[in-house]
Design an enzyme around this catalytic site. Structure first.
Site, PDB file in Angstrom:
ATOM      1  N   CYS A   1       0.837  -1.190   0.000  1.00 19.09           N
ATOM      2  CA  CYS A   1       0.000   0.000   0.000  1.00 19.09           C
ATOM      3  C   CYS A   1       0.874   1.244   0.000  1.00 19.09           C
ATOM      4  O   CYS A   1       2.069   1.173   0.261  1.00 19.09           O
ATOM      5  CB  CYS A   1      -0.901   0.003   1.225  1.00 19.09           C
ATOM      6  SG  CYS A   1      -1.874  -1.514   1.404  1.00 19.09           S
TER       7      CYS A   1
ATOM      8  N   ARG B   1       1.364   1.550  -6.024  1.00 19.13           N
ATOM      9  CA  ARG B   1       1.584   0.629  -4.904  1.00 19.13           C
ATOM     10  C   ARG B   1       0.286   0.033  -4.381  1.00 19.13           C
ATOM     11  O   ARG B   1       0.300  -0.820  -3.490  1.00 19.13           O
ATOM     12  CB  ARG B   1       2.294   1.365  -3.757  1.00 19.13           C
ATOM     13  CG  ARG B   1       3.676   1.853  -4.098  1.00 19.13           C
ATOM     14  CD  ARG B   1       4.307   2.561  -2.925  1.00 19.13           C
ATOM     15  NE  ARG B   1       4.575   1.634  -1.836  1.00 19.13           N
ATOM     16  CZ  ARG B   1       5.768   1.082  -1.615  1.00 19.13           C
ATOM     17  NH1 ARG B   1       6.780   1.355  -2.401  1.00 19.13           N
ATOM     18  NH2 ARG B   1       5.933   0.260  -0.606  1.00 19.13           N
TER      19      ARG B   1
ATOM     20  N   TRP C   1      -3.925  -1.741  -1.365  1.00 17.20           N
ATOM     21  CA  TRP C   1      -3.990  -2.999  -2.110  1.00 17.20           C
ATOM     22  C   TRP C   1      -4.462  -4.044  -1.121  1.00 17.20           C
ATOM     23  O   TRP C   1      -3.802  -4.341  -0.138  1.00 17.20           O
ATOM     24  CB  TRP C   1      -2.607  -3.356  -2.671  1.00 17.20           C
ATOM     25  CG  TRP C   1      -2.587  -4.598  -3.505  1.00 17.20           C
ATOM     26  CD1 TRP C   1      -2.824  -4.690  -4.843  1.00 17.20           C
ATOM     27  CD2 TRP C   1      -2.270  -5.929  -3.063  1.00 17.20           C
ATOM     28  NE1 TRP C   1      -2.693  -5.994  -5.260  1.00 17.20           N
ATOM     29  CE2 TRP C   1      -2.349  -6.771  -4.185  1.00 17.20           C
ATOM     30  CE3 TRP C   1      -1.946  -6.479  -1.826  1.00 17.20           C
ATOM     31  CZ2 TRP C   1      -2.109  -8.139  -4.115  1.00 17.20           C
ATOM     32  CZ3 TRP C   1      -1.702  -7.846  -1.736  1.00 17.20           C
ATOM     33  CH2 TRP C   1      -1.789  -8.654  -2.878  1.00 17.20           C
TER      34      TRP C   1
ATOM     35  N   ASN D   1       0.720  -0.265   6.230  1.00 21.14           N
ATOM     36  CA  ASN D   1       1.156  -1.096   5.119  1.00 21.14           C
ATOM     37  C   ASN D   1       1.777  -2.345   5.728  1.00 21.14           C
ATOM     38  O   ASN D   1       2.693  -2.245   6.541  1.00 21.14           O
ATOM     39  CB  ASN D   1       2.185  -0.350   4.261  1.00 21.14           C
ATOM     40  CG  ASN D   1       2.642  -1.154   3.062  1.00 21.14           C
ATOM     41  OD1 ASN D   1       2.052  -2.167   2.725  1.00 21.14           O
ATOM     42  ND2 ASN D   1       3.705  -0.700   2.420  1.00 21.14           N
ATOM     43  N   GLY D   2       1.299  -3.531   5.371  1.00 23.38           N
ATOM     44  CA  GLY D   2       1.807  -4.772   5.924  1.00 23.38           C
ATOM     45  C   GLY D   2       0.671  -5.672   6.345  1.00 23.38           C
ATOM     46  O   GLY D   2      -0.482  -5.485   5.950  1.00 23.38           O
TER      47      GLY D   2
ATOM     48  N   GLU E   1       9.856 -14.665 -18.784  1.00 21.51           N
ATOM     49  CA  GLU E   1       9.577 -13.257 -18.520  1.00 21.51           C
ATOM     50  C   GLU E   1       8.527 -12.722 -19.485  1.00 21.51           C
ATOM     51  O   GLU E   1       7.633 -11.964 -19.094  1.00 21.51           O
ATOM     52  CB  GLU E   1      10.862 -12.439 -18.612  1.00 21.51           C
ATOM     53  CG  GLU E   1      10.681 -10.927 -18.646  1.00 21.51           C
ATOM     54  CD  GLU E   1      10.085 -10.334 -17.387  1.00 21.51           C
ATOM     55  OE1 GLU E   1       9.774  -9.129 -17.398  1.00 21.51           O
ATOM     56  OE2 GLU E   1       9.916 -11.056 -16.378  1.00 21.51           O
TER      57      GLU E   1
ATOM     58  N   LYS F   1       4.908 -11.039 -18.614  1.00 20.25           N
ATOM     59  CA  LYS F   1       4.526  -9.695 -19.049  1.00 20.25           C
ATOM     60  C   LYS F   1       3.148  -9.718 -19.706  1.00 20.25           C
ATOM     61  O   LYS F   1       2.302  -8.863 -19.444  1.00 20.25           O
ATOM     62  CB  LYS F   1       5.546  -9.148 -20.060  1.00 20.25           C
ATOM     63  CG  LYS F   1       6.804  -8.621 -19.443  1.00 20.25           C
ATOM     64  CD  LYS F   1       6.550  -7.340 -18.688  1.00 20.25           C
ATOM     65  CE  LYS F   1       7.621  -7.129 -17.645  1.00 20.25           C
ATOM     66  NZ  LYS F   1       7.534  -8.021 -16.491  1.00 20.25           N
TER      67      LYS F   1
ATOM     68  N   GLU G   1       0.435 -10.332 -17.031  1.00 23.35           N
ATOM     69  CA  GLU G   1       0.283  -9.212 -16.107  1.00 23.35           C
ATOM     70  C   GLU G   1      -0.522  -8.066 -16.711  1.00 23.35           C
ATOM     71  O   GLU G   1      -1.418  -7.510 -16.067  1.00 23.35           O
ATOM     72  CB  GLU G   1       1.662  -8.660 -15.719  1.00 23.35           C
ATOM     73  CG  GLU G   1       2.449  -9.488 -14.753  1.00 23.35           C
ATOM     74  CD  GLU G   1       3.787  -8.851 -14.459  1.00 23.35           C
ATOM     75  OE1 GLU G   1       4.106  -8.674 -13.277  1.00 23.35           O
ATOM     76  OE2 GLU G   1       4.527  -8.517 -15.402  1.00 23.35           O
TER      77      GLU G   1
ATOM     78  N   HIS H   1       6.748 -33.406 -24.111  1.00 21.26           N
ATOM     79  CA  HIS H   1       6.508 -34.113 -22.867  1.00 21.26           C
ATOM     80  C   HIS H   1       5.236 -33.630 -22.176  1.00 21.26           C
ATOM     81  O   HIS H   1       5.136 -33.664 -20.952  1.00 21.26           O
ATOM     82  CB  HIS H   1       7.706 -33.972 -21.934  1.00 21.26           C
ATOM     83  CG  HIS H   1       8.963 -34.548 -22.489  1.00 21.26           C
ATOM     84  ND1 HIS H   1       9.167 -35.899 -22.622  1.00 21.26           N
ATOM     85  CD2 HIS H   1      10.073 -33.954 -22.990  1.00 21.26           C
ATOM     86  CE1 HIS H   1      10.353 -36.120 -23.156  1.00 21.26           C
ATOM     87  NE2 HIS H   1      10.926 -34.952 -23.389  1.00 21.26           N
TER      88      HIS H   1
ATOM     89  N   LYS I   1       2.900  -2.666  -7.302  1.00 21.67           N
ATOM     90  CA  LYS I   1       4.303  -2.624  -7.716  1.00 21.67           C
ATOM     91  C   LYS I   1       5.242  -3.258  -6.702  1.00 21.67           C
ATOM     92  O   LYS I   1       6.042  -4.115  -7.039  1.00 21.67           O
ATOM     93  CB  LYS I   1       4.705  -1.157  -7.947  1.00 21.67           C
ATOM     94  CG  LYS I   1       6.149  -0.972  -8.401  1.00 21.67           C
ATOM     95  CD  LYS I   1       6.355  -1.507  -9.797  1.00 21.67           C
ATOM     96  CE  LYS I   1       7.722  -1.191 -10.345  1.00 21.67           C
ATOM     97  NZ  LYS I   1       7.938  -1.830 -11.642  1.00 21.67           N
TER      98      LYS I   1
END
Length: 607
Positions: free
Chosen positions: A2, A27, A77, A103-104, A484, A488, A491, A507, A602
């Site tokens: 947050c 954030r 968040w 935040n936490g 990656e 992307k 996301e 496989h 983020k």
């Protein structure tokens, strides 16, 4: 994950807090709120405004008479409780005298909540954070500092917290344990935030609190101390980034801006580090002399998400150039599996923010067991930078978009520098050292060349945007690039994507191949070229569509994005660039909120 911002001084606080929240919205952005100290003839009180949604929704709800010079604010968040007005911060105690932003995660919130409820406390939210407000409000201590200390002594978990109290209108009390808290030093005014992004327009003098540290802010001063009350000495440092670094700079989104900044960003991570005389690099921040470097028998790289994938590229570079066994592992897994910590292994923690909680916790566990740990981070003075034995800053500059682009690329380049350094200390020849240096110097220009093909990539994105799912494949050097790239796409566009080693298709994953599930294949012109071409034939035989990322046109593929060739070891860095643009333009076609993807934030400062 947050965003926290606070101010005490002489200016009207609400506009300052709203501006700070807008800069911290990456954030967390599911709800937001403000609390201010309101002074009237009858005394002081708290006034709050909260709203589900973005900061703009909060701004629309703030009444005209919302004046004050001291306040705290928060953009959320969600971890406990769905996004709602009630679950938005700040939270108040039962008497509406205490306001907190947090935040936490309070791990023992359920236990505390049950005890407080039994004592008659009425909760108004589903959050874990609200217990902090009630614990502080019910304290019998005589100072706000002591009230906060008593409350924190009862909680388990992580926090970055800022507290107002109507009976102590001349101060803000803040504390940190696992979530960042940064103080901003102004002229007869003080700021606090969870990220320097909220501060740079007003001051560049900052103090970053350590875990277990608190601070009291007044308009003219600050003091820092431990949660037990012992004074600490903290000196301000100067932020290296300017306020303009956080502006869009003519781009429609931060993601596009940050992709476009990569030539300059890569130039920064190289600048001043190359040693042509000895065909190596200067990395003084490692705090690792030649004798110690030669004693390293293994390298273990730890990170989360894109940092982990950059670590996979780094591990391959270290094995190839330094001939040291190396591997990468998710920090979130490593910290829980009771790994064997070897004194001859060099551990490297990777984090864009330098505050990623799982990675920080892994660092702390490694340090407890006596390991040597280096950090590769972007933010100067961040927790991982402070807690490791040395390391490298990647100098990517501020990255505001939730998805990482330029920081991922710069981290991969930083690993190339580290691999070259370790290789030249050991057995890498002068000729190979010069070859890699020449390749590194070509990277900024070649990245610019790839970015010049954006229009073509945008057209291809439009053609593939309606895929039900996408497969990304690569071999050896290409596999981390594929991982990656799949991340992307997921996301930012919400298109389902998976990455596999190309050799693993037969496989199991080959069963998924069909026209509606196209494959993006990473095909460098290396000694595995023919093996990769055989993979394309397997996909084509099952009516799969293929988009190749290659150094030359692939006849088997439906489309090819060509990338300039560098040295084979460095090719993965370049081959990731067009895939960033592919994800960006796919999201653009689908109308996604590119800078703020749903459900993500983020800086991941919780588990």
């Amino acid at each position: 994950m947050c965003g926290i911002v606070g101010y005490i001084g002489k200016r009207d606080v609400a506009p300052l807090l709203l501006e700070g929240l807008q800069r911290l919205e990456y954030r967390g952005y599911d709800s937001a709120g403000i609390a201010i100290i309101r002074k009237t003839q009858s005394g002081t009180s708290l006034k709050t405004a909260k709203a589900k949604g973005r900061v703009r929704e909060l701004e629309a709800q703030i009444p005209k008479r919302f004046a004050g010079t001291t306040g705290i604010a928060h953009t959320r968040w969600a971890t406990h409780g769905a996004p709602s007005d009630e679950n938005a911060h700040p939270h108040l105690d039962g008497d509406s005298k205490v306001a907190i932003v947090h935040n936490g995660i309070v791990d023992n919130a359920s236990e505390i909540r049950a005890k407080l409820t039994a004592d008659g406390v009425v909760f108004t939210s589903e959050t874990d954070s609200e217990v902090l407000a009630h614990l502080i409000g019910r304290s019998q201590a005589s100072t706000l500092e002591e009230m906060v200390q008593q409350a924190l002594s009862r909680v388990e978990g992580t926090y970055g917290i800022a507290v107002l109290h109507a009976d102590f209108p001349d101060r803000i009390v803040v504390a940190r344990n696992g979530s960042p808290v940064v103080l901003g030093i102004g002229e007869n005014e003080m700021f606090v935030a969870s990220d320097v992004a909220a501060l740079v327009r007003h001051t560049r003098q900052v103090i970053t609190l350590d875990d277990g540290e608190m601070a009291t802010l007044t308009a003219g001063d600050y003091r820092t101390y431990t949660t037990e009350g012992s004074r600490t000495s903290a000196s301000p440092t100067t932020i290296e980034w300017e306020a303009e670094n956080y502006d869009l700079g003519g781009h429609d989104t931060y993601m596009h801006k940050e992709i476009a900044e990569q030539p300059d960003a890569v130039d920064r991570v190289l600048r001043g580090r190359i040693d042509d005389r000895f065909a190596t690099v200067h990395l003084g921040g490692l705090n690792l002399d030649a004798r110690e470097a030669r004693g390293v028998r293994r390298v273990k790289i730890l990170g989360c998400g894109s940092a982990y994938y950059s670590g996979q590229i780094g591990a391959q570079l270290i094995e190839e150039l330094a001939r040291i066994p190396a591997d990468a592992e998710p920090a979130s897994e490593f910290r829980y599996r009771n790994a064997v910590v070897d004194p001859h292994t060099l551990y490297i923690a990777v984090s864009q923010s330098g505050e990623t909680y799982d990675t920080l916790a892994a660092v702390q566990e490694l340090k407890r067991k006596g390991a040597r740990v280096l950090g590769v981070v972007n933010v100067v003075g961040s927790a991982i930078a402070r807690e490791t034995d040395g390391g490298m800053y990647v100098h990517a500059g501020p990255e505001v978009c939730v998805v990482s682009t330029k920081c991922f690329t710069n981290t991969a380049v930083a690993f190339a520098l580290l691999a070259l350094h370790l290789g030249r200390v050991r057995d890498l020849s002068v000729a190979d050292g010069k070859r890699i240096i020449a390749g590194l110097r070509r990277l900024p220009g070649q990245i610019a060349e790839v970015l010049g093909d954006e229009d073509q990539i945008a057209k291809l994105a439009a053609e593939y945007a309606n895929a039900r799912s996408m497969m990304f494949v690569g071999r050896v050097r290409g596999y981390p690039v594929a991982r990656e790239a799949a991340q992307k796409l997921k996301e930012v566009s919400y298109v389902h994507a998976e990455a596999y080693p190309a050799s693993e298709l037969k496989h199991g994953p080959l069963a998924l191949i069909e026209p509606e599930v196209p494959t993006v294949a990473i095909i460098p012109n290396d000694d595995l070229l023919e093996k990769n071409r055989a993979t394309l034939e397997e996909i084509k035989a099952r009516s799969g569509r293929i988009l190749a990322i290659a150094h030359q046109k692939q006849e088997t593929a439906n489309h090819t994005i060509t990338v300039p060739a560098n040295e084979p070891e460095l090719d993965p860095i370049l081959m990731g660039i067009p895939l960033q643009l592919l994800a960006y333009h796919t999201a653009l076609v689908l109308g996604r909120d590119i800078d703020k993807p749903r459900n993500l934030a983020k800086s991941v400062t919780v588990e």
